[in-house]
Each structure stands twice: as structure tokens, then as C-alpha cells.
Design a protein around this motif. Structure first.
Motif, short mmCIF file in Angstrom:
data_model
loop_
_atom_site.label_atom_id
_atom_site.label_comp_id
_atom_site.label_asym_id
_atom_site.label_seq_id
_atom_site.Cartn_x
_atom_site.Cartn_y
_atom_site.Cartn_z
N MET A 1 0.85 -1.16 0.00
CA MET A 1 0.00 0.00 0.00
C MET A 1 0.90 1.23 0.00
SD MET A 1 -3.01 1.07 2.73
CE MET A 1 -3.61 -0.57 2.86
N ASN A 2 0.69 2.16 -0.94
CA ASN A 2 1.54 3.35 -0.96
C ASN A 2 0.96 4.44 -0.07
OD1 ASN A 2 -0.48 4.79 -2.39
ND2 ASN A 2 0.37 4.22 -4.36
N GLN A 3 1.65 5.58 0.00
CA GLN A 3 1.24 6.62 0.94
C GLN A 3 -0.14 7.16 0.60
OE1 GLN A 3 4.19 9.59 1.64
NE2 GLN A 3 3.16 10.36 3.44
N ASN A 4 -0.49 7.32 -0.68
CA ASN A 4 -1.82 7.81 -1.05
C ASN A 4 -2.90 6.84 -0.62
OD1 ASN A 4 -0.80 10.14 -2.19
ND2 ASN A 4 -0.72 9.31 -4.24
N GLN A 5 -2.68 5.54 -0.84
CA GLN A 5 -3.67 4.55 -0.41
C GLN A 5 -3.81 4.57 1.11
OE1 GLN A 5 -1.81 1.19 -2.30
NE2 GLN A 5 -3.47 1.02 -3.82
N ASN A 6 -2.71 4.74 1.80
CA ASN A 6 -2.75 4.83 3.26
C ASN A 6 -3.59 6.03 3.68
OD1 ASN A 6 -1.22 2.62 4.08
ND2 ASN A 6 0.70 3.73 3.85
N GLN A 7 -3.39 7.18 3.04
CA GLN A 7 -4.12 8.38 3.40
C GLN A 7 -5.61 8.22 3.11
OE1 GLN A 7 -1.91 11.44 1.37
NE2 GLN A 7 -0.43 11.62 3.03
N ASN A 14 4.29 5.30 5.08
CA ASN A 14 5.00 4.93 3.87
C ASN A 14 4.88 3.43 3.64
OD1 ASN A 14 6.15 7.57 3.27
ND2 ASN A 14 7.31 7.28 5.14
N GLN A 15 5.29 3.03 2.44
CA GLN A 15 5.30 1.60 2.14
C GLN A 15 6.25 0.89 3.10
OE1 GLN A 15 5.92 0.67 -1.96
NE2 GLN A 15 6.06 -1.51 -1.61
N GLU A 16 5.80 -0.24 3.63
CA GLU A 16 6.58 -0.94 4.64
C GLU A 16 7.78 -1.65 4.04
OE1 GLU A 16 5.95 -4.37 8.06
OE2 GLU A 16 4.22 -3.27 7.30
N THR A 17 8.94 -1.41 4.64
CA THR A 17 10.15 -2.14 4.28
C THR A 17 10.03 -3.53 4.90
OG1 THR A 17 11.45 -0.11 4.29
CG2 THR A 17 12.66 -2.18 4.49
N GLN A 18 10.13 -4.54 4.08
CA GLN A 18 9.96 -5.91 4.55
C GLN A 18 11.20 -6.37 5.31
OE1 GLN A 18 7.01 -7.66 4.26
NE2 GLN A 18 6.34 -5.65 3.55
N VAL A 19 10.94 -7.12 6.37
CA VAL A 19 12.01 -7.71 7.18
C VAL A 19 11.67 -9.19 7.37
CG1 VAL A 19 12.66 -5.59 8.40
CG2 VAL A 19 10.83 -7.02 9.31
N PRO A 20 12.68 -10.00 7.62
CA PRO A 20 12.41 -11.44 7.81
C PRO A 20 11.51 -11.67 9.03
CG PRO A 20 14.79 -11.00 7.72
CD PRO A 20 14.09 -9.69 7.71
N LYS A 21 10.56 -12.54 8.88
CA LYS A 21 9.68 -12.90 9.99
C LYS A 21 10.15 -14.24 10.55
CE LYS A 21 5.68 -10.45 8.10
NZ LYS A 21 6.01 -9.19 8.38
N GLY A 83 7.99 2.66 6.92
CA GLY A 83 6.63 2.15 6.95
C GLY A 83 6.32 1.29 8.15
N TRP A 84 7.13 1.36 9.17
CA TRP A 84 6.95 0.55 10.37
C TRP A 84 6.15 1.28 11.44
CZ3 TRP A 84 12.86 -0.52 10.48
CH2 TRP A 84 13.19 -1.41 9.45
N TYR A 85 5.86 2.55 11.21
CA TYR A 85 5.11 3.36 12.14
C TYR A 85 4.12 4.17 11.33
CZ TYR A 85 4.69 5.65 16.74
OH TYR A 85 4.27 6.08 17.97
N LYS A 86 2.85 3.98 11.58
CA LYS A 86 1.81 4.70 10.86
C LYS A 86 0.95 5.45 11.87
CE LYS A 86 1.52 1.50 6.94
NZ LYS A 86 2.90 1.23 6.94
N VAL A 87 0.39 6.54 11.43
CA VAL A 87 -0.52 7.31 12.26
C VAL A 87 -1.86 7.42 11.54
CG1 VAL A 87 1.29 8.63 13.44
CG2 VAL A 87 0.37 9.47 11.30
N GLU A 88 -2.89 7.74 12.29
CA GLU A 88 -4.22 7.87 11.70
C GLU A 88 -4.54 9.34 11.47
OE1 GLU A 88 -7.47 5.55 12.90
OE2 GLU A 88 -6.22 3.96 13.72
#
Length: 117
Positions: A1-7, A14-21, A83-88
Motif C-alpha cells: 500500500m503506498n502513501q496515497n492509499q494509506n491516506q 510509507n510503504q513498509e520495508t519488509q524484514v524477515p519474519k 513504513g513501520w510506524y503509521k498514524v491515523e
């Protein structure tokens, strides 16, 4: 999801940077842990400054507090950028209503009778 879709969905980020799970801590986990620690430390330094009577010690702690607060902000920005911290998002009308509500309350409670604006 990009920033516009998030808004559009009410989230700002921002788009989330993927990390190993995996069971091991990853980069996001480490940064999140550091951010939580810095938040805790700024709260503790703030309390200490509120209760400190020795001026020289107060200034030393204030300097450390400022460095810690800057570090906390840097970590927040890093998490937001990845992209690991989002606000509403909040509606402007609701923010204005809340501002008016608390402005009125602050004026009513002021010992200066509304002289402070």
C-alpha cells in the motif's frame, strides 16, 4: 500500500520495508525496542527535571534529556520512513472542535481570568 492509499484509508505512512519474519529479532524489532526505550527515558528525565532543585544538576539532566529526545525523534522518523510506524488521519472539523473545547476549558481554569491567550 503506498502513501496515497494509506491516506485514503485514514492511515498516514510509507510503504513498509519488509524484514524477515523469524523468531530472531530483525531490524524493525531492534529499532522498535530502541524507540520504546528512548520514550521511557525521556519520560523519566522529564520527571527528574520536574523534581530537581539543584540548578547545575538540572541543567546537566536537561542536556541529556534533549539528546535523548532528539534520538527518540530520529528513531521515530526512521520507523516512519520504513513504513513501520503509521498514524491515523483526523478530520479537520473534529480537530477544530477539540481545540475549541479545550481552549474554553483552559480559559475557564486559568488563574488569570482568561488574560492568557
Amino acid at each position: 500500500m503506498n502513501q496515497n492509499q494509506n491516506q485514503q484509508s485514514g492511515k498516514i505512512g510509507n510503504q513498509e520495508t519488509q524484514v524477515p519474519k523469524t523468531p530472531q529479532m530483525n531490524e524493525r524489532d531492534f529499532v522498535n525496542d530502541l524507540l520504546a526505550t528512548e520514550k521511557y527515558m525521556t519520560d523519566a528525565y522529564c520527571t527528574a527535571m520536574n523534581e530537581m532543585s539543584h540548578e547545575s544538576l538540572y541543567k546537566d539532566i536537561q542536556s541529556i534529556f534533549n539528546e535523548t529526545q532528539d534520538c527518540q525523534r530520529h528513531l521515530y522518523n526512521l520507523m516512519f520512513k520504513n513504513g513501520w510506524y503509521k498514524v491515523e488521519a483526523e478530520q479537520a472539523q473534529k480537530m477544530q472542535q477539540t481545540h475549541q473545547q479545550f481552549s474554553g476549558y483552559a480559559q475557564q481554569q486559568s488563574p488569570y481570568g482568561g488574560l492568557m491567550q
